[in-house]
Design an enzyme around this catalytic site. Structure first.
Site, PDB file in Angstrom:
ATOM      1  N   SER A 160      -1.366  19.343 -15.288  1.00  0.00           N
ATOM      2  CA  SER A 160      -0.443  18.435 -15.981  1.00  0.00           C
ATOM      3  C   SER A 160       0.218  17.448 -15.033  1.00  0.00           C
ATOM      4  CB  SER A 160       0.633  19.225 -16.732  1.00  0.00           C
ATOM      5  OG  SER A 160       1.516  19.876 -15.832  1.00  0.00           O
ATOM      6  N   LYS A 197       7.585  19.150 -13.428  1.00  0.00           N
ATOM      7  CA  LYS A 197       7.495  17.868 -14.131  1.00  0.00           C
ATOM      8  C   LYS A 197       8.409  16.854 -13.443  1.00  0.00           C
ATOM      9  CE  LYS A 197       4.933  19.282 -17.666  1.00  0.00           C
ATOM     10  NZ  LYS A 197       4.489  20.542 -17.033  1.00  0.00           N
TER      11      LYS A 197
END
Length: 243
Positions: A160, A197
């Site tokens: 990701s 993230k």
């Protein structure tokens, strides 16, 4: 050998040969003219611009000294050059001096100025991060970084955050429960394993943004952060990758 790579934000990644070619085209320079700005030959520049070594199928590696010369030839800092370079670009740092390694942001792990921190395979809410079941090894970091706070390392899982962070990368994390917009954060959502993230803040919410555009961002209101919950574990300070 490991080398430390500064976090790379908001850039299009290229191999060093592609960067040289793009610079030459933009400045209307021949390979010979560009080579004269370095101690390298025009044929060497030509080789780098071919990108891939036909014998190995991999991009040509460069030494740290070459990277510094190329940055100087393009009138940019070595930091700016590294921010453009693909994570797949290989560097031969086996013969580099400490001064050269400092210039490119790499840290030799054999240095006496290193300290060990734990590498964790899993971080979850509700129990000690440094519990024995989480521990998968240790890694050395520069003592100056170790003085910046309580640090641990995590092994990256999934894609990701590619192409900046890829499977099995090691990220060095400073433990803290808050962040500034733009930081690469480590958060635990609903008690599951930690997720990495890019963090952004608004007045009423936070956004956890993957760098891989195939994934959707995670958005939480301040109330949801309490009820789900969403726990900020720390921020990423360095990325270590084994070439």
């Amino acid at each position: 050998m490991y080398c430390t790579i500064f976090l790379l934000k908001g850039v299009e990644y290229m191999y060093i040969g592609e960067i040289i070619k793009s610079y030459r085209d933009n400045h209307k320079l021949s390979q010979r003219a560009f080579a004269k700005r370095t101690s390298r030959s025009a044929s060497y520049i030509n080789t780098l611009e071919k990108i891939y070594n036909p014998k190995t199928g991999k991009p040509y590696s460069v030494t740290t000294d070459v990277a510094i010369e190329i940055a100087n030839a393009m009138n940019m800092s070595i930091d700016d050059l590294l921010r453009m370079i693909s994570p797949d670009q290989e560097f031969n740092i086996s013969e580099a001096t400490d001064d050269t390694l400092k210039k490119i942001g790499a840290i030799p792990l054999t240095s006496s100025r290193m300290v060990k921190i734990p590498v964790l395979g899993v971080v979850k809410a509700g129990y000690d991060y440094l519990a024995e079941e989480n521990y998968i090894g240790s890694i050395e970091i520069e003592s100056k970084l170790a003085e910046s706070g309580e640090l641990f390392a995590l092994k990256v899982k999934g894609d990701s955050m590619s192409p900046v962070f890829i499977e099995d990368d090691i990220v060095i994390i400073r433990k803290q429960d808050d962040f500034e917009s733009g930081d690469i954060v480590v958060a635990i959502v609903n008690g599951n394993e930690a997720t990495i993230k890019k963090g952004k803040k608004t007045e009423n919410s936070i956004l956890l943004q993957p760098l891989n555009t195939n994934y959707e961002p995670l958005i939480f209101t301040k109330e949801e952060m309490k009820t789900i919950p969403v726990i900020i574990v720390g921020i990423v300070k360095q990325l270590k990758r084994e070439f």
